[in-house]
Write a protein that holds these residues in place. Sequence first.
Motif, PDB file in Angstrom:
ATOM      1  N   PHE A 167       0.832  -1.211   0.000  1.00  0.00           N
ATOM      2  CA  PHE A 167       0.000   0.000   0.000  1.00  0.00           C
ATOM      3  C   PHE A 167       0.862   1.255   0.000  1.00  0.00           C
ATOM      4  O   PHE A 167       0.541   2.239  -0.679  1.00  0.00           O
TER       5      PHE A 167
ATOM      6  N   TRP B 112      -0.573   4.952  -0.382  1.00  0.00           N
ATOM      7  CA  TRP B 112      -1.538   4.881   0.708  1.00  0.00           C
ATOM      8  C   TRP B 112      -0.831   4.737   2.048  1.00  0.00           C
ATOM      9  O   TRP B 112       0.295   4.260   2.108  1.00  0.00           O
TER      10      TRP B 112
ATOM     11  N   LEU C 220      -6.940   1.881   6.209  1.00  0.00           N
ATOM     12  CA  LEU C 220      -6.318   2.370   4.977  1.00  0.00           C
ATOM     13  C   LEU C 220      -6.866   3.734   4.594  1.00  0.00           C
ATOM     14  O   LEU C 220      -8.075   3.985   4.669  1.00  0.00           O
TER      15      LEU C 220
ATOM     16  N   ARG D 237      -5.265   7.993   3.108  1.00  0.00           N
ATOM     17  CA  ARG D 237      -4.094   8.856   2.908  1.00  0.00           C
ATOM     18  C   ARG D 237      -3.656   9.381   4.268  1.00  0.00           C
ATOM     19  O   ARG D 237      -4.474   9.542   5.175  1.00  0.00           O
TER      20      ARG D 237
END
Length: 200
Positions: free
Chosen positions: A137, A142, A175, A177
């Motif tokens: 990720f 992410w 998950l 930003r």
Amino acid sequence: MSTTLLRILAQRRPASLLTQEAPRREDLEAILRAAAGPRYDDRPTGWRAVVTNRQSASVLAAAMAGLTAVPNLTGPVPRLKGRKIRMLAAYRGSLSWASRGGATIAVVFRHDPELPESKKVQRGNVHAARGVLEAAFYTQGWATIWSQREPFEREIVRDFYDLDEHEEVLGWLFLGRAAADSVPSRAINLPPRDLGISYL
């Protein structure tokens, strides 16, 4: 030796807060499949992923609090006692927990009793997959937060995730930003951490 992945990992920014953004379903599935690795033999993967999003966060929170339905908190709350008060308090805490980020991935360990490795070894192998997942990720931009949380009632959570007798949730990967105010500024230009390395 390619240094691209190493550079991305060295520059990753641990986040204490995540935005409510999440990958598109096809992108999310591509990352999860890449983290699972290639099928080079007939052995099972050993784990599966169950994804919940912001819309289903309240349902997950209810299950974690030992509730089979989302409580109605918009109207007057009836007088509660003992266990019901504790469950409502657990729901409020679980809702804050389940609402982090834009998506939540439950990592479900599957024990295969027919494999020669013990259950402990198989579980350890799946725990190692967490690092691969987080790295995958990060490489796609992410941020993640890993959490292990004890539910109010295990059986309700087992029903929520439809776990069979050989399965258990190892933890949850939130998950999103990295929120701008939750990470070190200019992390891309920061030097790496000091790490003690020795050889024997």
